[in-house]
Design an enzyme around this catalytic site. Structure first.
Site, PDB file in Angstrom:
ATOM      1  N   CYS A   1       0.748  -1.411   0.054  1.00 13.98           N
ATOM      2  CA  CYS A   1      -0.010   0.140   0.105  1.00 13.98           C
ATOM      3  C   CYS A   1       1.002   1.308   0.144  1.00 13.98           C
ATOM      4  CB  CYS A   1      -0.888  -0.238   1.235  1.00 13.98           C
ATOM      5  SG  CYS A   1      -2.141   1.302   1.380  1.00 13.98           S
TER       6      CYS A   1
ATOM      7  N   CYS B   1     -17.079  -8.417   4.590  1.00 14.04           N
ATOM      8  CA  CYS B   1     -16.287  -7.111   4.430  1.00 14.04           C
ATOM      9  C   CYS B   1     -14.991  -7.321   3.668  1.00 14.04           C
ATOM     10  CB  CYS B   1     -16.137  -6.649   5.806  1.00 14.04           C
ATOM     11  SG  CYS B   1     -15.339  -5.340   5.588  1.00 14.04           S
TER      12      CYS B   1
ATOM     13  N   CYS C   1     -19.477   2.722   8.109  1.00 18.49           N
ATOM     14  CA  CYS C   1     -18.776   1.931   9.196  1.00 18.49           C
ATOM     15  C   CYS C   1     -17.522   2.649   9.198  1.00 18.49           C
ATOM     16  CB  CYS C   1     -18.275   0.337   8.567  1.00 18.49           C
ATOM     17  SG  CYS C   1     -17.478  -0.476   9.548  1.00 18.49           S
TER      18      CYS C   1
ATOM     19  N   CYS D   1       0.174  -0.331  10.183  1.00 13.63           N
ATOM     20  CA  CYS D   1      -0.404  -1.373   9.195  1.00 13.63           C
ATOM     21  C   CYS D   1       0.643  -2.204   8.575  1.00 13.63           C
ATOM     22  CB  CYS D   1      -1.032  -0.448   8.299  1.00 13.63           C
ATOM     23  SG  CYS D   1      -1.926  -1.580   7.103  1.00 13.63           S
TER      24      CYS D   1
ATOM     25  N   ARG E   1     -18.111  -2.498  17.212  1.00 11.52           N
ATOM     26  CA  ARG E   1     -17.558  -3.854  16.972  1.00 11.52           C
ATOM     27  C   ARG E   1     -16.323  -3.910  17.840  1.00 11.52           C
ATOM     28  NH1 ARG E   1     -17.264  -3.785  11.714  1.00 11.52           N
ATOM     29  NH2 ARG E   1     -19.345  -4.220  11.586  1.00 11.52           N
TER      30      ARG E   1
HETATM   31  N1  SAM Z   1      -6.690   0.755   3.095  1.00 10.91           N
HETATM   32  C1  SAM Z   1      -8.043   0.980   3.413  1.00 10.91           C
HETATM   33  C2  SAM Z   1      -7.987   1.994   4.740  1.00 10.91           C
HETATM   34  O1  SAM Z   1      -7.113   2.386   5.301  1.00 10.91           O
HETATM   35  O2  SAM Z   1      -9.198   2.630   5.084  1.00 10.91           O
HETATM   36  C3  SAM Z   1      -8.539  -0.216   4.311  1.00 10.91           C
HETATM   37  C4  SAM Z   1      -7.971  -1.410   4.833  1.00 10.91           C
HETATM   38  S1  SAM Z   1      -7.295  -0.802   6.414  1.00 10.91           S
HETATM   39  C5  SAM Z   1      -6.268  -2.178   6.714  1.00 10.91           C
HETATM   40  C6  SAM Z   1      -8.637  -0.775   7.580  1.00 10.91           C
HETATM   41  C7  SAM Z   1      -8.277  -0.481   9.170  1.00 10.91           C
HETATM   42  O3  SAM Z   1      -7.616  -1.661   9.734  1.00 10.91           O
HETATM   43  C8  SAM Z   1      -7.477   0.672   9.256  1.00 10.91           C
HETATM   44  O4  SAM Z   1      -8.271   1.889   9.201  1.00 10.91           O
HETATM   45  C9  SAM Z   1      -7.279   0.316  10.799  1.00 10.91           C
HETATM   46  O5  SAM Z   1      -8.158   0.978  11.622  1.00 10.91           O
HETATM   47  C10 SAM Z   1      -7.134  -1.281  10.918  1.00 10.91           C
HETATM   48  N2  SAM Z   1      -5.856  -1.736  11.025  1.00 10.91           N
HETATM   49  C11 SAM Z   1      -4.826  -1.724  10.264  1.00 10.91           C
HETATM   50  N3  SAM Z   1      -3.643  -2.109  10.760  1.00 10.91           N
HETATM   51  C12 SAM Z   1      -4.093  -2.372  11.891  1.00 10.91           C
HETATM   52  C13 SAM Z   1      -3.332  -2.890  13.206  1.00 10.91           C
HETATM   53  N4  SAM Z   1      -2.003  -3.232  13.199  1.00 10.91           N
HETATM   54  N5  SAM Z   1      -3.869  -3.078  14.376  1.00 10.91           N
HETATM   55  C14 SAM Z   1      -5.200  -2.847  14.402  1.00 10.91           C
HETATM   56  N6  SAM Z   1      -5.917  -2.035  13.467  1.00 10.91           N
HETATM   57  C15 SAM Z   1      -5.396  -2.041  12.304  1.00 10.91           C
HETATM   58  C1  DTB Z   2     -11.556  -2.392  10.964  1.00 12.02           C
HETATM   59  O1  DTB Z   2     -11.741  -1.246  11.475  1.00 12.02           O
HETATM   60  N1  DTB Z   2     -10.601  -3.315  11.316  1.00 12.02           N
HETATM   61  C2  DTB Z   2     -10.661  -4.377  10.313  1.00 12.02           C
HETATM   62  C3  DTB Z   2     -11.582  -3.905   9.059  1.00 12.02           C
HETATM   63  N2  DTB Z   2     -12.227  -2.641   9.719  1.00 12.02           N
HETATM   64  C4  DTB Z   2     -11.176  -3.872   7.714  1.00 12.02           C
HETATM   65  C5  DTB Z   2      -9.312  -4.587   9.930  1.00 12.02           C
HETATM   66  C6  DTB Z   2      -8.190  -4.813  10.870  1.00 12.02           C
HETATM   67  C7  DTB Z   2      -7.153  -4.986  10.228  1.00 12.02           C
HETATM   68  C8  DTB Z   2      -5.897  -5.717  11.191  1.00 12.02           C
HETATM   69  C9  DTB Z   2      -4.574  -5.652  10.998  1.00 12.02           C
HETATM   70  C10 DTB Z   2      -4.643  -6.842   9.581  1.00 12.02           C
HETATM   71  O2  DTB Z   2      -5.251  -8.051   9.793  1.00 12.02           O
HETATM   72  O3  DTB Z   2      -3.973  -6.715   8.510  1.00 12.02           O
HETATM   73 FE1  SF4 Z   3      -2.804   1.221   3.287  1.00 13.96          FE
HETATM   74 FE2  SF4 Z   3      -3.010  -0.077   5.823  1.00 13.96          FE
HETATM   75 FE3  SF4 Z   3      -3.372   2.582   5.441  1.00 13.96          FE
HETATM   76 FE4  SF4 Z   3      -5.094   0.975   4.878  1.00 13.96          FE
HETATM   77  S1  SF4 Z   3      -4.401   1.090   6.897  1.00 13.96           S
HETATM   78  S2  SF4 Z   3      -4.219   3.026   3.739  1.00 13.96           S
HETATM   79  S3  SF4 Z   3      -4.125  -0.759   3.739  1.00 13.96           S
HETATM   80  S4  SF4 Z   3      -1.222   1.385   5.015  1.00 13.96           S
END
Ligand code: SAM
Ligand code: DTB
Ligand code: SF4
Length: 347
Positions: free
Chosen positions: A58, A102, A193, A65, A265
């Site tokens: 990404c 989802c 959401c 992330c 959630r």
């Molecule tokens: N790329 C899109 C975005 O950022 O909106 C969608 C996917 S992103 C992985 C969705 C959500 O996953 C993020 O907004 C964050 O709240 C959650 N997330 C990502 N990495 C995480 C982590 N290490 N621990 C907890 N939540 C995480």
């Molecule tokens: C949200 O708030 N949590 C989910 C979903 N929306 C998409 C994602 C959690 C991602 C946790 C890190 C991973 O599994 O990559």
């Molecule tokens: Fe990309 Fe992860 Fe950020 Fe979503 S949360 S925009 S997947 S780096």
């Protein structure tokens, strides 16, 4: 007599929210639980299942992330997956009792090349009789319209933290861009959401700031995921300190008080929560989980473990949102909230 609907507000101040956070734990949980059972059957939990449809690389630099291309995690990257794989997973999820499916993509925004395939995924999953949700990053108004026409029910787009803390965890986009996408989604009639991550080293005022942003949107998000940070090796947040579970439960309780009718959630991070923390989170107002052994790229509790916990706590997975509403409407115990009780709610 004051009615519970009078308490749906969109003008919360930080002072009021801080006051909730500062309440003695039992007082806060009592208020939150009372509001929870005014609007919901407290034994009923909605379940959603997640699938990563495009993994890793990404361009965004979100410090938490595992999928950001800016960090060196051991994640296996994957291009947009085939629709047949998606449908197989969606059928399995439905069979396991999920009501919503989802699909998440590690994109800054959907590309013109990949977008038609995503629209097809939405329409095909919807045709299986599941609620659909996608999370694809920033959307234009036209893309939002196309998702709505394909049958999308929910768009997940988290605000993640307070506007102030946000700047220190993501530099490749602004908070305002997030708000703009949320407003396209709302305007096109897709359910919202939106939630955030707790335990990233933010202060209590940032948790309050996040909840204030969500609760002061013109309409509350129908679904509010509260993620506990998963500390992934290779990300800048791999060594953040442990987070106090009571503060996590407080955050759930305050979310319930501010957004009485939203589904809250219990999202990422359940593998690092014991059963008691999850049970108190359900008492405090959480009424939805991600179910299934992986989130997007990281582990989630085994389904069997969740089923055992539900059994021990007398919880049921709701078969549909309509069913959820019917159950709570029919149960006068939950509706029978006296004026005296409601006054204990005011800050
Ligand atoms: N790329 C899109 C975005 O950022 O909106 C969608 C996917 S992103 C992985 C969705 C959500 O996953 C993020 O907004 C964050 O709240 C959650 N997330 C990502 N990495 C995480 C982590 N290490 N621990 C907890 N939540 C995480
Ligand atoms: C949200 O708030 N949590 C989910 C979903 N929306 C998409 C994602 C959690 C991602 C946790 C890190 C991973 O599994 O990559
Ligand atoms: Fe990309 Fe992860 Fe950020 Fe979503 S949360 S925009 S997947 S780096």
């Amino acid at each position: 007599m004051s009615h519970a609907n009078d308490l749906i507000r969109h003008d919360w101040s930080l002072n009021e929210i801080d006051h909730f956070f500062e309440l003695p734990f039992n007082d806060l949980l009592f208020k939150a639980h009372l509001i929870h059972r005014t609007h919901f059957d407290p034994t009923s939990i909605q379940i959603s299942t997640l699938l990563s449809i495009k993994t890793g690389a990404c361009p965004e630099d979100c410090k938490y992330c595992p999928q950001s291309g800016h960090y060196n995690t051991t994640l296996k990257k994957e291009k947009l997956i085939d629709i047949q794989v998606v449908l197989e997973k969606a059928k399995q999820a439905k069979k396991s009792g999920a009501t919503r499916f989802c699909m998440g993509a590690a994109w800054k925004h959907p590309s013109t090349k990949d977008f038609p395939a995503v629209l097809n995924m939405v329409a095909s999953v919807k045709a299986l009789g599941l609620e659909t949700c996608v999370t694809l990053g920033t959307l234009t108004a036209n893309q939002t319209e196309a998702l709505k026409s394909a049958g999308l029910d929910y768009y997940n787009h988290n605000l993640d933290s307070s506007p102030e803390f946000y700047q220190s965890i993501i530099t490749t986009r602004t908070y305002q861009e997030r708000l703009d996408t949320l407003s396209h989604v709302r305007n096109k009639g897709i359910k919202v959401c939106s939630g955030g991550i707790i335990g990233m080293g933010e202060q209590q005022q940032d948790r309050a700031g996040l909840l204030m942003q969500l609760a002061n949107l013109p309409t509350h998000p129908e679904s509010v995921p509260i993620n506990l940070l998963i500390r992934v090796k290779g990300t800048p947040m791999e060594n953040v300190a442990d987070f106090d579970p009571f503060e996590f439960i407080r955050t759930i309780a305050v979310a319930r008080l501010l957004m009485p009718k939203s589904f809250i959630r219990l999202s990422a991070g359940r593998c690092n929560m014991n059963d008691q923390t999850q049970a108190l989170s359900f008492f405090a107002g959480a009424n939805s989980i991600f179910y299934g052994e992986t989130l997007l790229t990281t582990p989630n509790p085994e389904q069997n473990e969740d089923l055992k916990l539900f059994k021990r706590l007398g919880l049921n997975s709701s078969t549909s949102i309509a069913d959820h509403a019917k159950k709570s409407e029919n149960n006068h115990l939950y509706r029978d909230v006296t004026h005296a009780h409601l006054t204990t709610y005011s800050a």
